[in-house]
Design a protein around this motif. Structure first.
Motif, PDB file in Angstrom:
ATOM      1  N   GLY A 132     -19.911  10.439  68.051  1.00 49.35           N
ATOM      2  CA  GLY A 132     -20.276  11.645  67.321  1.00 49.35           C
ATOM      3  C   GLY A 132     -21.569  12.250  67.823  1.00 49.35           C
ATOM      4  O   GLY A 132     -21.699  13.482  67.919  1.00 49.35           O
ATOM      5  N   ALA A 133     -22.544  11.401  68.165  1.00 51.80           N
ATOM      6  CA  ALA A 133     -23.818  11.908  68.679  1.00 51.80           C
ATOM      7  C   ALA A 133     -23.621  12.669  69.987  1.00 51.80           C
ATOM      8  O   ALA A 133     -24.208  13.744  70.197  1.00 51.80           O
ATOM      9  CB  ALA A 133     -24.792  10.751  68.881  1.00 51.80           C
ATOM     10  N   LEU A 134     -22.785  12.135  70.867  1.00 51.64           N
ATOM     11  CA  LEU A 134     -22.514  12.827  72.131  1.00 51.64           C
ATOM     12  C   LEU A 134     -21.783  14.145  71.892  1.00 51.64           C
ATOM     13  O   LEU A 134     -22.103  15.166  72.509  1.00 51.64           O
ATOM     14  CB  LEU A 134     -21.685  11.927  73.057  1.00 51.64           C
ATOM     15  CG  LEU A 134     -22.429  10.759  73.697  1.00 51.64           C
ATOM     16  CD1 LEU A 134     -21.454   9.859  74.461  1.00 51.64           C
ATOM     17  CD2 LEU A 134     -23.521  11.262  74.642  1.00 51.64           C
ATOM     18  N   LEU A 135     -20.810  14.152  70.978  1.00 54.97           N
ATOM     19  CA  LEU A 135     -20.081  15.378  70.669  1.00 54.97           C
ATOM     20  C   LEU A 135     -21.013  16.442  70.097  1.00 54.97           C
ATOM     21  O   LEU A 135     -20.943  17.613  70.473  1.00 54.97           O
ATOM     22  CB  LEU A 135     -18.949  15.090  69.674  1.00 54.97           C
ATOM     23  CG  LEU A 135     -17.700  14.421  70.231  1.00 54.97           C
ATOM     24  CD1 LEU A 135     -16.752  14.066  69.092  1.00 54.97           C
ATOM     25  CD2 LEU A 135     -16.995  15.332  71.224  1.00 54.97           C
ATOM     26  N   GLY A 136     -21.885  16.029  69.189  1.00 56.18           N
ATOM     27  CA  GLY A 136     -22.799  16.984  68.576  1.00 56.18           C
ATOM     28  C   GLY A 136     -23.747  17.596  69.573  1.00 56.18           C
ATOM     29  O   GLY A 136     -24.039  18.799  69.534  1.00 56.18           O
ATOM     30  N   ALA A 137     -24.232  16.774  70.485  1.00 59.93           N
ATOM     31  CA  ALA A 137     -25.177  17.271  71.482  1.00 59.93           C
ATOM     32  C   ALA A 137     -24.498  18.159  72.520  1.00 59.93           C
ATOM     33  O   ALA A 137     -25.021  19.203  72.908  1.00 59.93           O
ATOM     34  CB  ALA A 137     -25.869  16.096  72.166  1.00 59.93           C
ATOM     35  N   VAL A 138     -23.296  17.751  72.954  1.00 54.51           N
ATOM     36  CA  VAL A 138     -22.634  18.454  74.059  1.00 54.51           C
ATOM     37  C   VAL A 138     -21.822  19.652  73.573  1.00 54.51           C
ATOM     38  O   VAL A 138     -21.971  20.768  74.095  1.00 54.51           O
ATOM     39  CB  VAL A 138     -21.722  17.478  74.844  1.00 54.51           C
ATOM     40  CG1 VAL A 138     -20.933  18.234  75.901  1.00 54.51           C
ATOM     41  CG2 VAL A 138     -22.554  16.377  75.485  1.00 54.51           C
ATOM     42  N   MET A 139     -20.971  19.453  72.551  1.00 56.25           N
ATOM     43  CA  MET A 139     -20.065  20.526  72.139  1.00 56.25           C
ATOM     44  C   MET A 139     -20.805  21.716  71.542  1.00 56.25           C
ATOM     45  O   MET A 139     -20.486  22.875  71.829  1.00 56.25           O
ATOM     46  CB  MET A 139     -19.049  19.997  71.123  1.00 56.25           C
ATOM     47  CG  MET A 139     -17.947  19.151  71.735  1.00 56.25           C
ATOM     48  SD  MET A 139     -16.748  18.607  70.494  1.00 56.25           S
ATOM     49  CE  MET A 139     -16.100  20.179  69.941  1.00 56.25           C
ATOM     50  N   THR A 140     -21.815  21.458  70.719  1.00 58.96           N
ATOM     51  CA  THR A 140     -22.555  22.562  70.107  1.00 58.96           C
ATOM     52  C   THR A 140     -23.223  23.415  71.180  1.00 58.96           C
ATOM     53  O   THR A 140     -23.179  24.647  71.127  1.00 58.96           O
ATOM     54  CB  THR A 140     -23.609  22.035  69.124  1.00 58.96           C
ATOM     55  OG1 THR A 140     -22.966  21.204  68.152  1.00 58.96           O
ATOM     56  CG2 THR A 140     -24.325  23.169  68.431  1.00 58.96           C
ATOM     57  N   GLY A 141     -23.827  22.751  72.171  1.00 60.42           N
ATOM     58  CA  GLY A 141     -24.477  23.498  73.243  1.00 60.42           C
ATOM     59  C   GLY A 141     -23.496  24.210  74.153  1.00 60.42           C
ATOM     60  O   GLY A 141     -23.722  25.351  74.568  1.00 60.42           O
ATOM     61  N   ALA A 142     -22.376  23.541  74.469  1.00 61.63           N
ATOM     62  CA  ALA A 142     -21.397  24.146  75.381  1.00 61.63           C
ATOM     63  C   ALA A 142     -20.711  25.354  74.746  1.00 61.63           C
ATOM     64  O   ALA A 142     -20.625  26.424  75.350  1.00 61.63           O
ATOM     65  CB  ALA A 142     -20.353  23.105  75.784  1.00 61.63           C
ATOM     66  N   VAL A 143     -20.244  25.177  73.500  1.00 59.36           N
ATOM     67  CA  VAL A 143     -19.572  26.285  72.812  1.00 59.36           C
ATOM     68  C   VAL A 143     -20.568  27.406  72.511  1.00 59.36           C
ATOM     69  O   VAL A 143     -20.209  28.587  72.539  1.00 59.36           O
ATOM     70  CB  VAL A 143     -18.902  25.791  71.515  1.00 59.36           C
ATOM     71  CG1 VAL A 143     -18.309  26.949  70.719  1.00 59.36           C
ATOM     72  CG2 VAL A 143     -17.823  24.760  71.839  1.00 59.36           C
TER      73      VAL A 143
END
Length: 389
Positions: free
Chosen positions: A341-352
């Protein structure tokens, strides 16, 4: 164990959580200084942090292997010792390779302490028959707040003095953690663990850490980029969020006993949905700060109740020794959802949100809706204190 022994163990476990939060936030809030000291670019720093997260996952798996043989209390003390040594090495490193090695060792220690700290809290819930995980996680948050405040207050101290933070995990190794209840050998195997049901709870943990990391990592950037908030105030995206989370978690033991885990998660999901809507639609940065504060109130208890529910599922229909072995293994493996979840939050929020972070924060806004459906998987968390009483 007597009630006094259990109370001492509770204080010790809460202290371990608090020290973990304080050390973690102390290091992450000093990342700009590390970056300047070792001349690390954004890509290099991202790579080092990714290494640390992956090694934390590895440390959690090591805890899964060691806890059944040595007891989670012993492995927790070892993890705190690794954290103490690695923090000193990271801060005092004379060269960049030594710094990277120190941070890698810290990642392993982070995973060891995360896993065994939750093992201890879950074991205490089962032994005592009381909800304690929310307040333990609240201790982590409060430790993190203290770490952030100390960082702000000691920005001009000599760099070597920062290494003194390593004394805290070293002191925590002396605490009276919960000893294993030697009730005989385990009689069932890992195949008895209901992994499908546990994965459902794990998905809720992924949602929480996606939301949590998005708020902590991208919140200040959101205030700066979207609203051009004053530079010295962008931290208001994170600090009120942490304070709200800490307060709700400290009250979470009583709230869980009064409302039940399922209802509490659904109420929190409703608050989080409103909060993220406020964040995404905010006309000004003060309104966005209100949204982030509400968000901390909404999602704070999801993580601790996830561990309670997973442990309750793992410990069903088992003798005490088997239950403890199963629960320790499940908690260590369940901890991997944290890092996912930590990786998703950091990566997906920034990418999208590469074009606009308003769109980026739509990611956790959509994901938090899943908590309404996933809340039913938290029913086992209500059975732990009731069954023990």
């Amino acid at each position: 164990m007597t009630t006094a022994d259990l109370r001492r163990a509770r204080r010790a476990i809460a202290a371990a959580f608090a020290v973990q939060g304080l050390v973690f936030i102390s290091l992450t809030t000093r990342l700009p200084r590390f970056q300047d000291r070792w001349d690390l670019g954004e890509l290099a720093l991202s790579g080092v942090l990714l290494m640390m997260v992956l090694l934390a996952g590895a440390g959690s798996l090591v805890a899964e292997r060691l806890a059944p043989r040595l007891d989670s209390a012993v492995v927790l003390r070892a993890g705190l010792l690794v954290v103490a040594v690695s923090v000193a090495v990271t801060v005092l490193a004379p060269t960049r390779p030594v710094f990277v090695v120190g941070l890698a060792a810290y990642g392993v220690g982070l995973g060891l302490v995360d896993a065994t700290g939750n093992m201890q809290a879950v074991a205490l819930e089962h032994r005592w028959g009381r909800v304690v995980l929310p307040s333990c996680h609240g201790a982590w948050t409060m430790g993190g707040i203290v770490g952030a405040v100390v960082t702000l207050a000691t920005g001009d101290v000599p760099w070597s003095a920062v290494a003194l933070v390593a004394a805290l995990p070293l002191a925590a190794t002396m605490a009276p953690y919960l000893r294993r209840d030697h009730g005989g050998p385990a009689t069932t195997t890992e195949t008895d663990v209901p992994w499908r049901a546990i994965v459902m709870v794990g998905l809720a943990l992924v949602v929480f850490y996606t939301v949590d990391t998005a708020a902590a990592t991208w919140g200040p950037v959101y205030l700066d980029d979207v609203f051009d908030a004053p530079e010295d105030l962008v931290a208001l995206a994170t600090l009120p969020y942490l304070v709200a989370s800490g307060v709700v978690r400290l009250a979470g033991d009583r709230l869980t006993e009064q409302m039940g885990a399922v209802r509490l998660v659904r109420v929190g999901a409703a608050i989080a949905l409103v909060a993220l809507t406020v964040v995404v639609a905010a006309p000004s940065w003060p309104v966005a700060v209100v949204g982030f504060t509400l968000l901390g109130c909404g999602v704070a208890v999801v993580a601790p109740l996830s561990f309670s529910a997973a442990a309750a599922l793992a410990g069903r229909d088992a003798d005490p020794a088997t239950r403890r072995a199963r629960v320790d293994a499940v908690v260590a493996r369940f901890n991997q959802f944290n890092y996912a979840g930590a990786l998703l939050g950091a990566v997906m929020t920034g990418a999208v949100g590469s074009s606009s972070l308003r769109i980026g924060f739509a990611v956790p806004l959509v994901l938090v809706v899943a908590l309404f459906w996933l809340a039913k998987a938290f029913a086992p968390a209500d059975e732990v204190p009731a069954g023990a009483r």
